[in-house]
Design a protein around this motif. Structure first.
Motif, short mmCIF file in Angstrom:
data_model
loop_
_atom_site.label_atom_id
_atom_site.label_comp_id
_atom_site.label_asym_id
_atom_site.label_seq_id
_atom_site.Cartn_x
_atom_site.Cartn_y
_atom_site.Cartn_z
N PRO A 13 0.81 -1.22 0.00
CA PRO A 13 0.00 0.00 0.00
C PRO A 13 0.84 1.27 0.00
N PHE A 14 1.97 1.23 0.69
CA PHE A 14 2.82 2.42 0.79
C PHE A 14 3.58 2.65 -0.51
N LEU A 15 4.03 1.58 -1.12
CA LEU A 15 4.73 1.72 -2.40
C LEU A 15 3.77 2.15 -3.50
N SER A 16 2.53 1.64 -3.46
CA SER A 16 1.52 2.06 -4.44
C SER A 16 1.17 3.53 -4.25
N ALA A 17 1.02 3.95 -2.98
CA ALA A 17 0.75 5.37 -2.70
C ALA A 17 1.91 6.24 -3.16
N GLN A 18 3.13 5.75 -2.98
CA GLN A 18 4.31 6.49 -3.44
C GLN A 18 4.27 6.68 -4.95
N LEU A 54 5.23 8.31 9.37
CA LEU A 54 3.84 7.92 9.18
C LEU A 54 3.54 6.80 10.17
N ASN A 55 2.67 7.09 11.14
CA ASN A 55 2.27 6.12 12.15
C ASN A 55 0.94 5.49 11.73
N ILE A 56 0.91 4.16 11.67
CA ILE A 56 -0.30 3.47 11.23
C ILE A 56 -0.34 2.08 11.87
N SER A 57 -1.53 1.63 12.25
CA SER A 57 -1.65 0.30 12.81
C SER A 57 -1.51 -0.74 11.71
N ARG A 58 -1.09 -1.93 12.09
CA ARG A 58 -1.01 -3.00 11.10
C ARG A 58 -2.38 -3.33 10.53
N GLN A 59 -3.40 -3.20 11.36
CA GLN A 59 -4.76 -3.46 10.87
C GLN A 59 -5.14 -2.47 9.79
N ALA A 60 -4.87 -1.18 10.02
CA ALA A 60 -5.18 -0.17 9.01
C ALA A 60 -4.33 -0.37 7.77
N MET A 65 -8.42 0.61 2.70
CA MET A 65 -8.12 2.04 2.62
C MET A 65 -6.65 2.36 2.83
N ALA A 66 -5.81 1.34 2.95
CA ALA A 66 -4.41 1.57 3.33
C ALA A 66 -3.70 2.52 2.37
N ARG A 67 -3.83 2.28 1.07
CA ARG A 67 -3.14 3.14 0.10
C ARG A 67 -3.63 4.57 0.22
N GLU A 68 -4.94 4.75 0.36
CA GLU A 68 -5.52 6.10 0.44
C GLU A 68 -5.09 6.81 1.72
N LEU A 69 -5.03 6.06 2.83
CA LEU A 69 -4.56 6.65 4.09
C LEU A 69 -3.12 7.13 3.96
N ALA A 70 -2.28 6.29 3.34
CA ALA A 70 -0.88 6.67 3.15
C ALA A 70 -0.76 7.88 2.24
N ASP A 125 -5.96 17.25 1.11
CA ASP A 125 -6.70 16.46 0.14
C ASP A 125 -6.81 17.13 -1.22
N ASP A 126 -6.50 18.41 -1.31
CA ASP A 126 -6.34 19.01 -2.63
C ASP A 126 -5.22 18.31 -3.39
N ILE A 127 -4.20 17.87 -2.64
CA ILE A 127 -3.12 17.09 -3.25
C ILE A 127 -3.54 15.64 -3.44
N THR A 128 -4.13 15.06 -2.40
CA THR A 128 -4.56 13.65 -2.46
C THR A 128 -5.42 13.40 -3.70
N LEU A 129 -6.38 14.28 -3.94
CA LEU A 129 -7.32 14.07 -5.03
C LEU A 129 -6.80 14.59 -6.36
N GLU A 130 -5.66 15.25 -6.33
CA GLU A 130 -4.98 15.64 -7.57
C GLU A 130 -4.28 14.43 -8.19
#
Length: 253
Positions: A13-18, A54-60, A65-70, A125-130
Motif C-alpha cells: 500500500p505504501f509503495l503504491s501510494a508512493q 507515518l504512524n499506522i496500525s497493522r490493521q489499518a 483504505m491503506a493506500r488512500e490513508l498513506a 486532500d487538494d493534493i490527495t485528489l490531484e
C-alpha cells in the motif's frame, strides 16, 4: 522520495501510494513508516527536521483504505515541506485571537481543534485528489458519517434518520458532515442533483444540531482559497472558530 518501512507488515500500500504521489509531487525528507500493533491507533504523520514519520496500525495498513490513508499522509507531509499556511499556522495562536475575553467550555474547545484539523485536511486532500481517485475517499466519508447517523422511527421533526449513538455530540457531528460534503463538492465527487446518500446523512446531522450553521461551515470549507497566504488563512480560521463558539452558547458571551 525515500520510504523506509519499520516493522513487519504489508509494504505494497505504501509503495503504491508512493507511485501515485510521485506523478505530481515529491518529498525532500525520507518517510519512516511505523507499523503499530494497536488496532485502534489512528493514522497520523509526524514532521521532524530530517524525516517524516507515518504512524499506522497493522490493521489499518492491511485494510482496503491503506493506500488512500498513506497518500493522504504523504499530502500532509508535502504541505508541511511547502510551509503552507494551513500547516504552519499555530492553532493555539488562532484560539487565543478568536477567543480572547471569552469563557469556552472544554468540549467546544476540543471541537475548535477539530475544525482546524478539517481545514488542514482540505488543503492536504487538494493534493490527495490531484494524484489519486476519489471513489474510496467518498465511501470513507460516507461510512464515517453513517457511524454517527442511522435510521430511526419517523418523528414529526426528523423523519427517517437519527444519531446512531446518544453519546455522539450532535454539534461537532454537524460540522464533520459539513466538512465531508464540502470536500466532496470541492472535488466534484458527488453530482449536482443531490442524489448521493452523503447528502441524506449530512442533512440528518444538520437537523440534529439546528444551532450549528451547517451551510455556513460547508461553504467555509468548500470555498477555502486554493492559493492563500498566512494572513488570509489565519482570518478564515479565526472566523470559523468564532462562528462555532458563539452559536447559542451563553458561556462564550
Amino acid at each position: 522520495m525515500d520510504i523506509r518501512i519499520q516493522g513487519p507488515g504489508p509494504t505494497s500500500p505504501f509503495l503504491s501510494a508512493q507511485d501515485l504521489f510521485e506523478t505530481e509531487h515529491d518529498l525532500s525528507r525520507p518517510v519512516y513508516v511505523r507499523l503499530r500493533d494497536d488496532p485502534d491507533e489512528r493514522t497520523w504523520a509526524g514532521h521532524y527536521e530530517n524525516r517524516h514519520v507515518l504512524n499506522i496500525s497493522r490493521q489499518a495498513a492491511s485494510s482496503a483504505m491503506a493506500r488512500e490513508l498513506a497518500l493522504h499522509e504523504f499530502a500532509h507531509m508535502a504541505r508541511h515541506e511547502q510551509e503552507h499556511p494551513s500547516h504552519t499556522q499555530s492553532t493555539e495562536e488562532v484560539l487565543y485571537l478568536a477567543l480572547a475575553g471569552k469563557s469556552v467550555e472544554q468540549r467546544k474547545l476540543s471541537h475548535c481543534y477539530q475544525i482546524a484539523n478539517h481545514m488542514k485536511d482540505i488543503y492536504a486532500d487538494d493534493i490527495t485528489l490531484e494524484v489519486g481517485p476519489g471513489e474510496k475517499l467518498l465511501s470513507f466519508l460516507e461510512s464515517g458519517l453513517a457511524m454517527a447517523v442511522a435510521n430511526r422511527p419517523d418523528t414529526p421533526s426528523r423523519p427517517g434518520l437519527r444519531r446512531l449513538s446518544p453519546s455522539a455530540d450532535p454539534e461537532i457531528t454537524a460540522v464533520n458532515a459539513a466538512f465531508a460534503l464540502a470536500l466532496a463538492e470541492r472535488h466534484d465527487l458527488v453530482d449536482d442533483e443531490h442524489t448521493h446518500r452523503l447528502y441524506d446523512l449530512a442533512h440528518a446531522a444538520a437537523m440534529d444540531a439546528p444551532e450549528v450553521d451547517f451551510d455556513g461551515f460547508r461553504r467555509r470549507f468548500r470555498e477555502l482559497g486554493r492559493e492563500t497566504d498566512s494572513s488570509t488563512y489565519r482570518k478564515a480560521l479565526v472566523d470559523a472558530t468564532r462562528s462555532y463558539v458563539s452559536m447559542s452558547d451563553p458561556a462564550a458571551d
